[in-house]
Every structure is written in C-alpha cells, then in structure tokens.
Design a protein around this motif. Structure first.
Motif, mmCIF file in Angstrom:
data_model
loop_
_atom_site.group_PDB
_atom_site.id
_atom_site.type_symbol
_atom_site.label_atom_id
_atom_site.label_comp_id
_atom_site.label_asym_id
_atom_site.label_seq_id
_atom_site.Cartn_x
_atom_site.Cartn_y
_atom_site.Cartn_z
ATOM 1 N N TYR A 31 -4.595 1.795 -4.342
ATOM 2 C CA TYR A 31 -4.165 0.730 -5.253
ATOM 3 C C TYR A 31 -4.339 -0.535 -4.630
ATOM 4 N N SER A 94 -2.085 -0.170 -1.134
ATOM 5 C CA SER A 94 -1.401 0.741 -0.552
ATOM 6 C C SER A 94 -1.858 2.139 -1.182
ATOM 7 N N ARG A 95 -1.007 3.145 -0.850
ATOM 8 C CA ARG A 95 -1.172 4.318 -1.496
ATOM 9 C C ARG A 95 -0.660 4.253 -3.007
ATOM 10 N N LEU A 96 -1.243 5.033 -3.839
ATOM 11 C CA LEU A 96 -0.999 4.904 -5.163
ATOM 12 C C LEU A 96 0.388 4.919 -5.600
#
Lengths: 112, 117
Positions: A31, A94-96
């Motif tokens: 993301y 960020s991470r998803l």
C-alpha cells in the motif's frame, strides 16, 4: 534504514508548469498513498495504490496523476500546476489493509 | 461526509497534567483500525498508537492510551504526565478494511496541543 523517501523537499513552480514528486519505499509495502496537508484541513488523501499496476482516487484527486509500475515507487505528477496546489505533500506506505502508515518527510510545493 | 472528526482545534495543558484529545469516527464497516499521529513543528508524522475494532482492551503505549468507546464511535487519545515536548499537532485517523479498497487511511483535521511550563 531509508523507509519512505520523498524528493524534492522543496519546489517552486510557476502556474502551468508540470512536475513529478518522487516517492520510494524499501519496506516491500503493498500500500502506498499521497496526501496533501493544508492549514486547518488535516491530511487529505489524493491517490493511493494497493499494489503494482493498481491505483485509485482518494478525496482530492483532481489535478494529479499517479502510476505504480513497481512495488517500490509511487510518483505523483502535476500536469499543469495551479496556485491551489500550493501545499505540503506526504507520501506514505504500509502493509496492505493493516498497520500504521510510514510517512516520508514531506515535500513543500509553492505554485506562483 | 466527514468520517473522522476532531472537534478541538487547539488545547492547552499544564506540564505534568493529563490531557484528552477527542476523536469521533463514522463507518459502517465492522473491521477498521484507529490511529493517532503526532506532528511536531518540524513537520514529520510520528505514529503514536493503534486500536483495532475487534480489540477488547484499550490500547496503551507508554504515556499514551486510547479510550476506545465503540458504541459511541469515539477514540480519544489520553496523554498522561504531559511534557513540553508533547506540544504538537495531533491527528486521529481511521483505516477501513474493505478488500476492494485496500484499507485507505483518512485523517481528521487535527488538534494543536500546547503544553505550558
């Protein structure tokens, strides 16, 4: 230990000029997103991406284009700058779906 | 429609006292996350604390705690024992997790906290 890197940190443009704000992250985050920050307005989402080749509009997308050809990079393009685009721009990743956003240091853009 | 509301544009607190910064949110998604960020005058965004919608207990991180009242849709930040270095802008944010949106994160307008010596 780079994290999210934005360039340039400062830019002055004339109305009608084009430019690209660069954003790169080295955390393999799916993301990525761009925000603009104006006094009294908080951070408003311009565009975001959930992976390479996938982008979508946020709250204030007009006047901006994005692309995501790689996981690492998410450039923001102003095709014809306007004074209303004078702002501080933040890239974040960020991470998803989960986890906090990691922010770049911000880019201050002035359009005359 | 505004999804994150911070009703206090500015707050003052005496050093060493506790302060609560208000945040209310609106979502129909049962799965979401709430965040607080700090932005000092230098401009960087600093992550403070996170609360998931399914978390049973209020989140805490050192002097920061999040008073999560799900039924009221509020997620207030409590800073205990304020320090001069706490003077900054504070942003509440929410991340919804619909799969087709990837969990975009939106922010409130911020509260400027000033700590008095």
């Amino acid at each position: 230990n780079a994290g999210v890197t934005q360039t340039p940190k400062f830019q002055v443009l004339k109305t009608g000029q084009s430019m690209t704000l660069q954003c790169a992250q080295d955390m393999n985050h799916e993301y990525m997103s761009w925000y603009r920050q104006d006094p009294g307005m908080g951070l408003r989402l311009i565009h975001y991406s959930v992976g390479a080749g996938i982008t979508d509009q946020g709250e204030v997308p007009n006047g901006y284009n994005v692309s995501r050809s790689t996981t690492e990079d998410f450039p923001l393009r102003l095709l014809s700058a306007a004074p209303s685009q004078t702002s501080v721009y933040f890239c974040a990743s960020s991470r998803l779906l989960v986890g906090e956003l990691f922010f770049g240091e911000g880019s201050r853009l002035t359009v005359l | 429609a505004q999804k994150i509301t911070q009703t206090q544009p500015g707050m003052f607190v005496q050093e060493k006292e506790a302060v609560t910064l208000d945040c209310t949110y609106d979502t129909s998604d049962p799965s979401y996350g709430l965040f607080w960020y700090k932005q000092p005058s230098s401009g960087e965004m600093i992550f403070l604390i996170y609360q998931g919608s399914y978390d049973q207990q209020n989140a805490t991180e050192g002097r920061y705690s999040l008073n999560f009242q799900k039924a009221r849709k509020s997620a207030n930040l409590v800073i205990s024992a304020s320090q001069l270095g706490d003077s900054a802008m504070y942003f509440c944010a929410m991340r919804e997790a619909p799969v087709n949106q990837g969990g975009k994160l939106i922010f409130g307008q911020g509260t400027e906290l000033s700590v008095k010596p």
